[in-house]
Design a protein around this motif. Structure first.
Motif, PDB file in Angstrom:
ATOM      1  N   LEU A 108     -18.911   7.905   8.706  1.00 27.82           N
ATOM      2  CA  LEU A 108     -17.646   7.580   8.067  1.00 27.82           C
ATOM      3  C   LEU A 108     -16.546   8.153   8.945  1.00 27.82           C
ATOM      4  N   ILE A 109     -15.512   7.371   9.176  1.00 29.72           N
ATOM      5  CA  ILE A 109     -14.361   7.829   9.943  1.00 29.72           C
ATOM      6  C   ILE A 109     -13.145   7.715   9.026  1.00 29.72           C
ATOM      7  N   THR A 110     -12.426   8.815   8.850  1.00 34.76           N
ATOM      8  CA  THR A 110     -11.267   8.817   7.952  1.00 34.76           C
ATOM      9  C   THR A 110     -10.049   9.386   8.665  1.00 34.76           C
ATOM     10  N   ASN A 111      -8.864   9.030   8.152  1.00 34.25           N
ATOM     11  CA  ASN A 111      -7.630   9.626   8.672  1.00 34.25           C
ATOM     12  C   ASN A 111      -7.123  10.734   7.760  1.00 34.25           C
ATOM     13  N   TYR A 112      -8.006  11.234   6.909  1.00 29.39           N
ATOM     14  CA  TYR A 112      -7.692  12.378   6.051  1.00 29.39           C
ATOM     15  C   TYR A 112      -8.894  13.303   6.070  1.00 29.39           C
ATOM     16  N   ILE A 113      -8.676  14.554   5.723  1.00 33.18           N
ATOM     17  CA  ILE A 113      -9.768  15.526   5.696  1.00 33.18           C
ATOM     18  C   ILE A 113     -10.481  15.417   4.358  1.00 33.18           C
ATOM     19  N   ALA A 114     -11.741  15.064   4.395  1.00 32.61           N
ATOM     20  CA  ALA A 114     -12.527  14.886   3.170  1.00 32.61           C
ATOM     21  C   ALA A 114     -13.235  16.187   2.815  1.00 32.61           C
ATOM     22  N   ARG A 168      -4.108   5.872   3.659  1.00 27.81           N
ATOM     23  CA  ARG A 168      -5.430   6.427   3.975  1.00 27.81           C
ATOM     24  C   ARG A 168      -6.451   5.326   4.224  1.00 27.81           C
ATOM     25  N   PHE A 169      -7.392   5.611   5.127  1.00 31.54           N
ATOM     26  CA  PHE A 169      -8.481   4.663   5.349  1.00 31.54           C
ATOM     27  C   PHE A 169      -9.806   5.396   5.495  1.00 31.54           C
ATOM     28  N   ARG A 180     -16.218   2.056  22.591  1.00 32.74           N
ATOM     29  CA  ARG A 180     -14.841   1.866  22.129  1.00 32.74           C
ATOM     30  C   ARG A 180     -14.614   2.606  20.808  1.00 32.74           C
ATOM     31  N   LEU A 181     -15.557   2.452  19.895  1.00 31.19           N
ATOM     32  CA  LEU A 181     -15.430   3.116  18.600  1.00 31.19           C
ATOM     33  C   LEU A 181     -15.481   4.629  18.757  1.00 31.19           C
ATOM     34  N   LEU A 182     -16.377   5.111  19.611  1.00 36.52           N
ATOM     35  CA  LEU A 182     -16.516   6.549  19.818  1.00 36.52           C
ATOM     36  C   LEU A 182     -15.212   7.140  20.335  1.00 36.52           C
ATOM     37  N   GLU A 183     -14.591   6.490  21.301  1.00 35.28           N
ATOM     38  CA  GLU A 183     -13.337   6.994  21.863  1.00 35.28           C
ATOM     39  C   GLU A 183     -12.217   6.944  20.821  1.00 35.28           C
ATOM     40  N   TRP A 184     -12.157   5.841  20.095  1.00 36.68           N
ATOM     41  CA  TRP A 184     -11.122   5.680  19.065  1.00 36.68           C
ATOM     42  C   TRP A 184     -11.264   6.732  17.967  1.00 36.68           C
ATOM     43  N   SER A 185     -12.490   7.047  17.604  1.00 36.98           N
ATOM     44  CA  SER A 185     -12.750   7.962  16.490  1.00 36.98           C
ATOM     45  C   SER A 185     -12.273   9.382  16.759  1.00 36.98           C
ATOM     46  N   LYS A 186     -12.042   9.720  18.005  1.00 38.62           N
ATOM     47  CA  LYS A 186     -11.633  11.083  18.353  1.00 38.62           C
ATOM     48  C   LYS A 186     -10.258  11.429  17.790  1.00 38.62           C
ATOM     49  N   LYS A 187      -9.496  10.411  17.414  1.00 41.88           N
ATOM     50  CA  LYS A 187      -8.176  10.651  16.827  1.00 41.88           C
ATOM     51  C   LYS A 187      -8.266  11.045  15.360  1.00 41.88           C
ATOM     52  N   TYR A 188      -9.449  10.837  14.759  1.00 43.18           N
ATOM     53  CA  TYR A 188      -9.587  10.983  13.322  1.00 43.18           C
ATOM     54  C   TYR A 188     -10.728  11.942  12.974  1.00 43.18           C
ATOM     55  N   LEU A 213       0.839  -1.198   0.000  1.00 47.67           N
ATOM     56  CA  LEU A 213       0.000   0.000   0.000  1.00 47.67           C
ATOM     57  C   LEU A 213       0.871   1.243   0.000  1.00 47.67           C
ATOM     58  N   THR A 214       0.360   2.301  -0.616  1.00 49.53           N
ATOM     59  CA  THR A 214       1.086   3.566  -0.693  1.00 49.53           C
ATOM     60  C   THR A 214       0.226   4.685  -0.121  1.00 49.53           C
ATOM     61  N   GLU A 215       0.771   5.881  -0.126  1.00 49.19           N
ATOM     62  CA  GLU A 215       0.003   7.035   0.364  1.00 49.19           C
ATOM     63  C   GLU A 215      -1.141   7.387  -0.574  1.00 49.19           C
ATOM     64  N   ASP A 216      -1.155   6.802  -1.778  1.00 46.93           N
ATOM     65  CA  ASP A 216      -2.253   7.023  -2.712  1.00 46.93           C
ATOM     66  C   ASP A 216      -3.292   5.903  -2.669  1.00 46.93           C
ATOM     67  N   SER A 217      -3.092   4.934  -1.777  1.00 45.65           N
ATOM     68  CA  SER A 217      -4.059   3.848  -1.620  1.00 45.65           C
ATOM     69  C   SER A 217      -5.168   4.282  -0.667  1.00 45.65           C
ATOM     70  N   LEU A 218      -6.276   3.547  -0.704  1.00 51.65           N
ATOM     71  CA  LEU A 218      -7.366   3.788   0.238  1.00 51.65           C
ATOM     72  C   LEU A 218      -7.925   2.449   0.693  1.00 51.65           C
ATOM     73  N   VAL A 219      -7.905   2.225   2.001  1.00 54.08           N
ATOM     74  CA  VAL A 219      -8.484   1.019   2.585  1.00 54.08           C
ATOM     75  C   VAL A 219      -9.872   1.375   3.107  1.00 54.08           C
ATOM     76  N   TYR A 220     -10.895   0.759   2.528  1.00 51.15           N
ATOM     77  CA  TYR A 220     -12.282   1.004   2.945  1.00 51.15           C
ATOM     78  C   TYR A 220     -12.778  -0.188   3.756  1.00 51.15           C
ATOM     79  N   CYS A 221     -13.370   0.096   4.903  1.00 47.75           N
ATOM     80  CA  CYS A 221     -13.846  -0.964   5.799  1.00 47.75           C
ATOM     81  C   CYS A 221     -15.312  -0.765   6.136  1.00 47.75           C
TER      82      CYS A 221
END
Length: 295
Positions: A280-286, A230-231, A246-254, A184-192
């Motif tokens: 949707l939770i992402t590690n980039y600004i959409a 990116r995810f 758990r998800l709510l707390e984790w999502s605060k980083k993103y 994977l590269t910085e131009d990849s996107l992992v969708y879950c």
């Protein structure tokens, strides 16, 4: 830039599928994706509609991947022929429960060609897919609600055509194992779009999704994010007053984006209708809403 795109709907009518949310989800995706990973593809509604150089769709349910591979590898006319011949062989219709029971019995005895599986789920209750602990398909008959109707056939044709015109590959891995082998590269996107802990659906019964699975997925996303990949995660933060803490707390980083959709009319929520907060939770600004519109 504005793209005009016709959405293609999976012919599986997969419970929990994202077709109705695609017009909201796709604009949140970045442009210039070199490799798109659909980690829990299900009916493949997302993967088949993404703009990317390479698309990899994964699911741990081997029967789903076998079907998707069959559709990818079979000419459209041949694919339709195989399905219609199977329907005729078993006299499948929205009234013939005995024909449905016969194809289900044959499937469970080992006749597991992709067109047998598809013809069967096209006539199962609400087109749902479910297996028992022995790996046997155990959804009941559709009872006048599920059949290979003209709309389903149209979706089938468009779906197969799209598969044949994009660079898409199907894999049958546990999500943890798949990520380990991908470059994977910085131009990849992992969708879950994993099963949701605080909702119930047929796909999350016999082969259930556990708290440990959820923890491993969130850890995995943290790891790839630390590597600059990116995810995008689809999930439900709250359902019927139940908060996924758990998800709510984790999502605060993103970055978290709310989607406007309720599952209150879905069959698997019929006993507990209520409001869901799907996000949707992402590690980039959409930046949604500026690059595409739908006809």
């Amino acid at each position: 830039m504005i793209w005009i795109k016709e959405l293609v709907k999976s012919p599986m009518n997969y419970v929990g599928g994202k077709y109705k949310l695609l017009h909201q989800i796709i604009p949140y995706m970045p442009e210039g994706i070199d490799k798109f990973i659909d980690l829990f593809t299900g009916g493949c509604n997302v993967g088949v509609n993404v703009e990317a150089e390479k698309i990899i769709c994964n699911d741990k349910t081997s029967e789903i991947i076998n079907l998707l591979k069959g559709l990818k590898e079979t000419d459209r006319e041949e694919a339709i022929k195989l399905v219609k011949e199977t329907i005729e062989k078993y006299k499948l219709s929205k009234e013939n429960a005995e024909g449905y029971k016969l194809i289900r019995e044959d499937y469970n005895k080992g006749n597991r060609e992709w067109y047998i599986f598809y013809s069967m789920i096209a006539h199962s209750f609400n087109h749902q897919i479910r297996f028992n602990s022995k790996g046997e398909f155990n959804m009941p008959f559709g009872k006048s609600r599920s059949w290979f109707n003209p709309n389903l056939e149209k979706n089938f044709i468009k779906f197969v055509d799209r598969l044949h015109n994009i660079d898409i590959e199907f894999k049958n891995y546990d999500f943890r194992d798949l990520i380990k082998e991908l470059e994977l590269t910085e131009d990849s996107l992992v969708y879950c779009d994993p099963p949701y802990i605080n909702t119930l659906a047929s796909y999350n019964e016999g082969r259930g999704w556990t708290l440990e699975d959820e923890k491993d997925l969130l850890d995995l996303l943290d790891d790839i994010s630390s590597r600059g990949v990116r995810f995008m995660l689809s999930n439900v933060l709250e359902h019927n007053g139940i908060i996924n803490e758990r998800l709510l707390e984790w999502s605060k980083k993103y970055n978290t984006y709310d989607l406007n959709y309720s599952y209150s009319n879905s069959n698997y929520q019929k006993k507990n209708r209520g409001k869901s907060r799907e996000v949707l939770i992402t590690n980039y600004i959409a930046k949604p809403g500026v690059k595409l519109r739908f006809e």
